[in-house]
Design an enzyme around this catalytic site. Structure first.
Site, PDB file in Angstrom:
ATOM      1  N   THR A 199       0.776  -1.223  -0.137  1.00  5.97           N
ATOM      2  CA  THR A 199       0.046   0.024  -0.009  1.00  5.97           C
ATOM      3  C   THR A 199       0.765   1.165   0.056  1.00  5.97           C
ATOM      4  O   THR A 199       0.681   2.131  -0.865  1.00  5.97           O
ATOM      5  CB  THR A 199      -1.054  -0.140   1.229  1.00  5.97           C
ATOM      6  OG1 THR A 199      -1.818  -1.338   1.006  1.00  5.97           O
ATOM      7  CG2 THR A 199      -2.037   1.145   1.149  1.00  5.97           C
ATOM      8  N   CYS A 200       1.767   1.270   0.970  1.00  4.33           N
ATOM      9  CA  CYS A 200       2.853   2.618   0.845  1.00  4.33           C
ATOM     10  C   CYS A 200       3.560   2.544  -0.509  1.00  4.33           C
ATOM     11  O   CYS A 200       3.596   3.798  -1.067  1.00  4.33           O
ATOM     12  CB  CYS A 200       3.932   2.155   1.834  1.00  4.33           C
ATOM     13  SG  CYS A 200       3.165   2.122   3.850  1.00  4.33           S
ATOM     14  N   HIS A 201       3.852   1.581  -1.168  1.00  7.29           N
ATOM     15  CA  HIS A 201       4.458   1.609  -2.465  1.00  7.29           C
ATOM     16  C   HIS A 201       3.644   2.383  -3.429  1.00  7.29           C
ATOM     17  O   HIS A 201       3.830   3.077  -4.174  1.00  7.29           O
ATOM     18  CB  HIS A 201       4.938  -0.020  -2.956  1.00  7.29           C
ATOM     19  CG  HIS A 201       5.333  -0.057  -4.206  1.00  7.29           C
ATOM     20  ND1 HIS A 201       6.587  -0.356  -4.555  1.00  7.29           N
ATOM     21  CD2 HIS A 201       4.646   0.005  -5.450  1.00  7.29           C
ATOM     22  CE1 HIS A 201       6.618  -0.344  -5.660  1.00  7.29           C
ATOM     23  NE2 HIS A 201       5.539  -0.324  -6.304  1.00  7.29           N
TER      24      HIS A 201
END
Length: 172
Positions: A64-66
């Site tokens: 998700t951060c990616h």
């Protein structure tokens, strides 16, 4: 020591405690000192006169951060007088490697690894559990006069933020 907000957000449905205040629109943005990829100190004043989007993420090495950082990288180049900062506890070396491998050039990744002051001041330091001292997912939009114009503490850490709301606030 900052207050702990019990169960302020969740991770895969389980409650997660956050250290620090819940900032609100209209609040002054707390000053900070974070570390850039070149190991230099970066402060709120480093981007004075600009609108800032600060995205806090647990780690660039998570799906998700990616995705979130890549999404902000795509739009950041189209925004006038807006600087996008992605803050995590990842080491600057890892952030630099990740940005290079992913072609992220429009977002400045900053590390809060030295201490939890940034996370505590912005109310995003996770307290306890497997992600202890990692930053929760949140978005802060800061006007050129250092006022918060948008705040989103993403209620489920594994979810993406509301990009449209953050971008609308940044565009004024």
């Amino acid at each position: 020591m900052a207050d702990t907000r019990k169960g302020a957000v969740t991770l895969k449905g389980g409650p997660v405690d956050l250290v620090g205040p819940e900032l609100k629109v209209g609040d002054d943005a707390p000053d900070f000192t974070l570390q850039g990829a070149d190991l230099s100190d970066v402060t709120l004043a480093s981007s004075a006169g600009k609108t800032r989007i600060i995205a806090t993420v647990p780690s660039l090495d998570t799906p998700t951060c990616h995705k979130e950082t890549k999404q902000f990288n795509e739009v950041a180049g189209t925004l006038d007088n807006v600087e996008v900062l992605c803050v995590s506890m990842d080491l600057p070396f890892g952030q630099k490697r990740w940005c290079g491998a992913e072609g992220v050039e429009n977002v400045s990744c900053l590390s809060g690894h030295r201490c939890t002051k940034f996370g505590d001041d912005y109310g995003v330091t996770i307290s306890g559990g497997p992600l202890d001292r990692v930053l929760a997912r949140a978005i802060f939009v800061i006007s050129p006069d250092n006022k918060l114009t948008h705040v989103e503490y993403v209620s489920e850490i594994a979810d993406e933020p509301n990009y449209d709301a953050a971008l609308a606030a940044a565009k004024g």
